[in-house]
Design a protein around this motif. Structure first.
Motif, PDB file in Angstrom:
ATOM      1  N   GLU A 133       0.816  -1.287  -0.065  1.00 24.41           N
ATOM      2  CA  GLU A 133      -0.101   0.013   0.053  1.00 24.41           C
ATOM      3  C   GLU A 133       0.818   1.301  -0.260  1.00 24.41           C
ATOM      4  OE1 GLU A 133      -3.032  -0.149   3.223  1.00 24.41           O
ATOM      5  OE2 GLU A 133      -3.406  -2.376   2.664  1.00 24.41           O
ATOM      6  N   LEU A 163      -7.923   2.737  -1.494  1.00 25.01           N
ATOM      7  CA  LEU A 163      -8.637   1.744  -1.030  1.00 25.01           C
ATOM      8  C   LEU A 163     -10.119   2.254  -0.605  1.00 25.01           C
ATOM      9  CD1 LEU A 163      -5.695   1.287   1.741  1.00 25.01           C
ATOM     10  CD2 LEU A 163      -6.784  -0.502   0.153  1.00 25.01           C
ATOM     11  N   ARG A 172      -3.839   0.880  -2.535  1.00 27.31           N
ATOM     12  CA  ARG A 172      -3.508  -0.503  -2.667  1.00 27.31           C
ATOM     13  C   ARG A 172      -2.545  -0.869  -3.985  1.00 27.31           C
ATOM     14  NH1 ARG A 172      -7.726  -2.999  -3.134  1.00 27.31           N
ATOM     15  NH2 ARG A 172      -8.036  -3.059  -0.806  1.00 27.31           N
TER      16      ARG A 172
END
Length: 175
Positions: A133, A163, A172
């Motif tokens: 992430e 996200l 992500r």
């Protein structure tokens, strides 16, 4: 299992540090509490930083807010470097290769995040397919020069997916 998260505050023109790694510019942009940053702090189980971040400046240097997350982080810190200091540094573990550093940091983090600090380590994690992430806080300033959030001339494009439920710039990495 721990996830690797690259988080940084970036100028509007894409820099996370000024020329020579200078972080003093950030002092003017450390304001009121940020709910996303506060939530992140509670989810960080370990920090993995590079030698440039370890040896770089801190916008809170010399104050009680010196250190990661304005001095609020108190946990394991791993420094990826081929040039560890001659003398041990309390609270820091120096590791010479990415694979070992990531493994140790993930083990220490448990089911929380390993927070990546530093553009070079983040780039290495992306190139190795390890980064999960990316979280970016944007400061209203144009630095014009310095260390970019991500710089990989000639490299492959990295696709990011927002996200769900996040109002911040939290993504992500699409593997």
């Amino acid at each position: 299992m721990a996830k690797l998260l690259y988080s940084a505050t970036m100028s509007l023109d894409g820099y996370i540090a000024g020329p020579g790694g200078d972080m003093s510019w950030l002092t003017d942009h450390l304001g009121p509490p940020n709910p996303t940053a506060d939530r992140l702090l509670s989810q960080v189980g370990a920090i993995l930083a590079g030698n440039g971040t370890f040896g770089g400046s801190d916008p809170n240097q010399g104050t009680d807010k010196e250190g990661a997350f304005g001095g609020q982080y108190h946990g394991p810190v791993f420094i990826l470097t081929h040039r560890p200091p001659d003398e041990p540094v309390e609270g820091l573990t120096f590791v010479g290769d990415l694979k070992t550093a990531v493994a140790k940091a993930k083990e220490a983090a448990g089911d929380r995040y390993v927070n990546i600090l530093g553009a070079n380590v983040a780039k290495q994690c992306i190139e190795a397919g390890l980064l999960d992430e990316v979280l970016v806080f944007i400061a209203p300033v144009l630095l014009g020069d310095g260390v970019q959030l991500f710089n990989n001339p000639g490299g492959e494009r990295v696709r990011l997916e927002p996200l769900p439920g996040e109002s911040a710039h939290w993504y992500r990495v699409a593997h």
